[in-house]
Scaffold this motif. Structure first.
Motif, PDB file in Angstrom:
ATOM      1  N   LEU A   1      15.605 -15.720  -5.684  1.00 61.98           N
ATOM      2  CA  LEU A   1      14.159 -15.920  -5.556  1.00 61.98           C
ATOM      3  C   LEU A   1      13.613 -15.205  -4.327  1.00 61.98           C
ATOM      4  O   LEU A   1      12.654 -14.424  -4.409  1.00 61.98           O
ATOM      5  CB  LEU A   1      13.830 -17.412  -5.491  1.00 61.98           C
ATOM      6  CG  LEU A   1      12.364 -17.785  -5.278  1.00 61.98           C
ATOM      7  CD1 LEU A   1      11.527 -17.391  -6.487  1.00 61.98           C
ATOM      8  CD2 LEU A   1      12.236 -19.265  -5.000  1.00 61.98           C
ATOM      9  N   PHE A   2      14.233 -15.433  -3.175  1.00 60.82           N
ATOM     10  CA  PHE A   2      13.722 -14.831  -1.948  1.00 60.82           C
ATOM     11  C   PHE A   2      14.036 -13.339  -1.864  1.00 60.82           C
ATOM     12  O   PHE A   2      13.267 -12.576  -1.274  1.00 60.82           O
ATOM     13  CB  PHE A   2      14.224 -15.600  -0.728  1.00 60.82           C
ATOM     14  CG  PHE A   2      13.572 -16.951  -0.607  1.00 60.82           C
ATOM     15  CD1 PHE A   2      12.210 -17.058  -0.375  1.00 60.82           C
ATOM     16  CD2 PHE A   2      14.303 -18.111  -0.768  1.00 60.82           C
ATOM     17  CE1 PHE A   2      11.589 -18.289  -0.291  1.00 60.82           C
ATOM     18  CE2 PHE A   2      13.694 -19.350  -0.684  1.00 60.82           C
ATOM     19  CZ  PHE A   2      12.333 -19.450  -0.445  1.00 60.82           C
ATOM     20  N   ALA A   3      15.124 -12.898  -2.468  1.00 67.22           N
ATOM     21  CA  ALA A   3      15.403 -11.463  -2.527  1.00 67.22           C
ATOM     22  C   ALA A   3      14.342 -10.764  -3.384  1.00 67.22           C
ATOM     23  O   ALA A   3      13.832  -9.698  -3.014  1.00 67.22           O
ATOM     24  CB  ALA A   3      16.799 -11.206  -3.084  1.00 67.22           C
ATOM     25  N   GLY A   4      14.013 -11.370  -4.508  1.00 66.76           N
ATOM     26  CA  GLY A   4      12.968 -10.806  -5.363  1.00 66.76           C
ATOM     27  C   GLY A   4      11.623 -10.760  -4.662  1.00 66.76           C
ATOM     28  O   GLY A   4      10.889  -9.765  -4.753  1.00 66.76           O
ATOM     29  N   LEU A   5      11.283 -11.834  -3.931  1.00 66.53           N
ATOM     30  CA  LEU A   5      10.031 -11.837  -3.170  1.00 66.53           C
ATOM     31  C   LEU A   5      10.043 -10.762  -2.083  1.00 66.53           C
ATOM     32  O   LEU A   5       9.035 -10.097  -1.837  1.00 66.53           O
ATOM     33  CB  LEU A   5       9.793 -13.209  -2.535  1.00 66.53           C
ATOM     34  CG  LEU A   5       9.229 -14.282  -3.444  1.00 66.53           C
ATOM     35  CD1 LEU A   5       9.222 -15.627  -2.729  1.00 66.53           C
ATOM     36  CD2 LEU A   5       7.839 -13.935  -3.913  1.00 66.53           C
ATOM     37  N   GLY A   6      11.186 -10.590  -1.442  1.00 65.28           N
ATOM     38  CA  GLY A   6      11.302  -9.568  -0.393  1.00 65.28           C
ATOM     39  C   GLY A   6      11.122  -8.163  -0.942  1.00 65.28           C
ATOM     40  O   GLY A   6      10.418  -7.340  -0.355  1.00 65.28           O
ATOM     41  N   VAL A   7      11.779  -7.892  -2.068  1.00 64.66           N
ATOM     42  CA  VAL A   7      11.642  -6.569  -2.696  1.00 64.66           C
ATOM     43  C   VAL A   7      10.199  -6.339  -3.127  1.00 64.66           C
ATOM     44  O   VAL A   7       9.626  -5.270  -2.893  1.00 64.66           O
ATOM     45  CB  VAL A   7      12.620  -6.441  -3.888  1.00 64.66           C
ATOM     46  CG1 VAL A   7      12.301  -5.216  -4.729  1.00 64.66           C
ATOM     47  CG2 VAL A   7      14.057  -6.398  -3.399  1.00 64.66           C
ATOM     48  N   TYR A   8       9.598  -7.355  -3.732  1.00 66.11           N
ATOM     49  CA  TYR A   8       8.213  -7.236  -4.189  1.00 66.11           C
ATOM     50  C   TYR A   8       7.259  -6.980  -3.015  1.00 66.11           C
ATOM     51  O   TYR A   8       6.417  -6.082  -3.070  1.00 66.11           O
ATOM     52  CB  TYR A   8       7.802  -8.514  -4.930  1.00 66.11           C
ATOM     53  CG  TYR A   8       6.378  -8.515  -5.391  1.00 66.11           C
ATOM     54  CD1 TYR A   8       5.973  -7.725  -6.453  1.00 66.11           C
ATOM     55  CD2 TYR A   8       5.418  -9.300  -4.751  1.00 66.11           C
ATOM     56  CE1 TYR A   8       4.659  -7.717  -6.875  1.00 66.11           C
ATOM     57  CE2 TYR A   8       4.109  -9.298  -5.159  1.00 66.11           C
ATOM     58  CZ  TYR A   8       3.736  -8.509  -6.228  1.00 66.11           C
ATOM     59  OH  TYR A   8       2.432  -8.508  -6.627  1.00 66.11           O
ATOM     60  N   ALA A   9       7.409  -7.761  -1.934  1.00 67.92           N
ATOM     61  CA  ALA A   9       6.540  -7.585  -0.772  1.00 67.92           C
ATOM     62  C   ALA A   9       6.727  -6.205  -0.143  1.00 67.92           C
ATOM     63  O   ALA A   9       5.758  -5.558   0.256  1.00 67.92           O
ATOM     64  CB  ALA A   9       6.816  -8.678   0.256  1.00 67.92           C
ATOM     65  N   THR A  10       7.966  -5.741  -0.082  1.00 65.94           N
ATOM     66  CA  THR A  10       8.229  -4.420   0.479  1.00 65.94           C
ATOM     67  C   THR A  10       7.569  -3.328  -0.358  1.00 65.94           C
ATOM     68  O   THR A  10       6.938  -2.413   0.180  1.00 65.94           O
ATOM     69  CB  THR A  10       9.746  -4.168   0.574  1.00 65.94           C
ATOM     70  OG1 THR A  10      10.329  -5.186   1.383  1.00 65.94           O
ATOM     71  CG2 THR A  10      10.046  -2.816   1.176  1.00 65.94           C
ATOM     72  N   LEU A  11       7.704  -3.441  -1.674  1.00 67.61           N
ATOM     73  CA  LEU A  11       7.086  -2.445  -2.550  1.00 67.61           C
ATOM     74  C   LEU A  11       5.568  -2.451  -2.419  1.00 67.61           C
ATOM     75  O   LEU A  11       4.935  -1.393  -2.381  1.00 67.61           O
ATOM     76  CB  LEU A  11       7.489  -2.686  -4.003  1.00 67.61           C
ATOM     77  CG  LEU A  11       8.929  -2.333  -4.371  1.00 67.61           C
ATOM     78  CD1 LEU A  11       9.236  -2.775  -5.803  1.00 67.61           C
ATOM     79  CD2 LEU A  11       9.174  -0.854  -4.212  1.00 67.61           C
TER      80      LEU A  11
ATOM     81  N   GLY B   1       5.355   0.583  -0.245  1.00 65.58           N
ATOM     82  CA  GLY B   1       5.371   1.590  -1.301  1.00 65.58           C
ATOM     83  C   GLY B   1       4.013   1.883  -1.901  1.00 65.58           C
ATOM     84  O   GLY B   1       3.677   3.050  -2.147  1.00 65.58           O
ATOM     85  N   LEU B   2       3.217   0.856  -2.129  1.00 64.26           N
ATOM     86  CA  LEU B   2       1.924   1.055  -2.791  1.00 64.26           C
ATOM     87  C   LEU B   2       0.957   1.914  -1.968  1.00 64.26           C
ATOM     88  O   LEU B   2       0.323   2.815  -2.536  1.00 64.26           O
ATOM     89  CB  LEU B   2       1.307  -0.293  -3.144  1.00 64.26           C
ATOM     90  CG  LEU B   2       0.161  -0.259  -4.128  1.00 64.26           C
ATOM     91  CD1 LEU B   2       0.589   0.354  -5.451  1.00 64.26           C
ATOM     92  CD2 LEU B   2      -0.382  -1.658  -4.355  1.00 64.26           C
ATOM     93  N   PRO B   3       0.829   1.699  -0.647  1.00 69.10           N
ATOM     94  CA  PRO B   3      -0.069   2.604   0.107  1.00 69.10           C
ATOM     95  C   PRO B   3       0.385   4.061   0.056  1.00 69.10           C
ATOM     96  O   PRO B   3      -0.447   4.961  -0.055  1.00 69.10           O
ATOM     97  CB  PRO B   3      -0.004   2.047   1.535  1.00 69.10           C
ATOM     98  CG  PRO B   3       0.366   0.629   1.374  1.00 69.10           C
ATOM     99  CD  PRO B   3       1.278   0.590   0.186  1.00 69.10           C
TER     100      PRO B   3
END
Length: 193
Positions: free
Chosen positions: A169-179, A183-185
């Motif tokens: 759960l927290f790994a997925g949240l970390g990857v999502y937040a990082t992206l 990544g998005l900007p």
């Protein structure tokens, strides 16, 4: 269809954004208002799309550079605006005689909030204010925390809670937040270049 046409006009005539009229009109004719529309899968889909549109339009207005400057204050404010209603909701749920999981869910419902007033702030031209950026960041934090609580409670109820669950759960949240934050900007700069 009348709600879609009339409520934005009424809302704009009293100097509010049209989306506020749509939200109020939807509440009025929806299952919790006059009950003209029943709560079925189509209404849930439309309400989810409306909420996502509201969050998306708010996200377009946020100055990412200003948000980076206020991120520590947004994190602290977000934690307080999540934890205080969460604990008060748990206490209220226990006072009502709910079990622990029900009380935790009630607290989670109290602690999440939305950017429903954001169109008004946009119209007033104050979305570049630091206090608004802190509040938007805090809203994102509280909503993510409320969803994490919901996911944990559902896993507890189904008996699927384990250390591996928390790690994923927290790994997925970390990857999502990082992206999203890094990544998005960069993708946006590349795309608009």
């Amino acid at each position: 269809m009348a709600v879609l046409v009339i409520t934005p006009l009424i809302s704009e005539s009293i100097r509010l954004p049209g989306i506020v009229g749509l939200i109020v009109g939807g509440i009025l004719v929806g299952p919790n208002g006059l009950g003209w529309l029943k709560n079925d899968i189509q209404i849930e889909l439309l309400s989810t799309i409306g909420l996502l549109y509201l969050m998306f339009s708010a996200g377009l207005e946020v100055d990412i550079h200003l948000f980076k400057r206020v991120r520590t204050r947004a994190l602290i404010f977000g934690l307080f605006t999540f934890l205080i209603p969460q604990f008060m909701g748990i206490a209220f749920g226990l006072w009502l005689g709910m079990n622990w999981l029900g009380a935790i869910l009630l607290g989670s419902a109290f602690s999440s909030h939305t950017l429903i007033a954001f169109p008004i702030l946009t119209r007033l031209g104050i979305v570049k204010n630091e206090a608004i950026s802190v509040t938007v960041g805090a809203t994102v934090i509280t909503d993510i925390a409320a969803f994490v609580v919901l996911a944990v409670v559902l896993s507890l109820q189904q008996g699927a809670l384990s250390p591996v669950y928390f790690v994923s759960l927290f790994a997925g949240l970390g990857v999502y937040a990082t992206l999203i934050l890094l990544g998005l900007p960069r993708l946006g700069k590349f795309f608009f270049r």
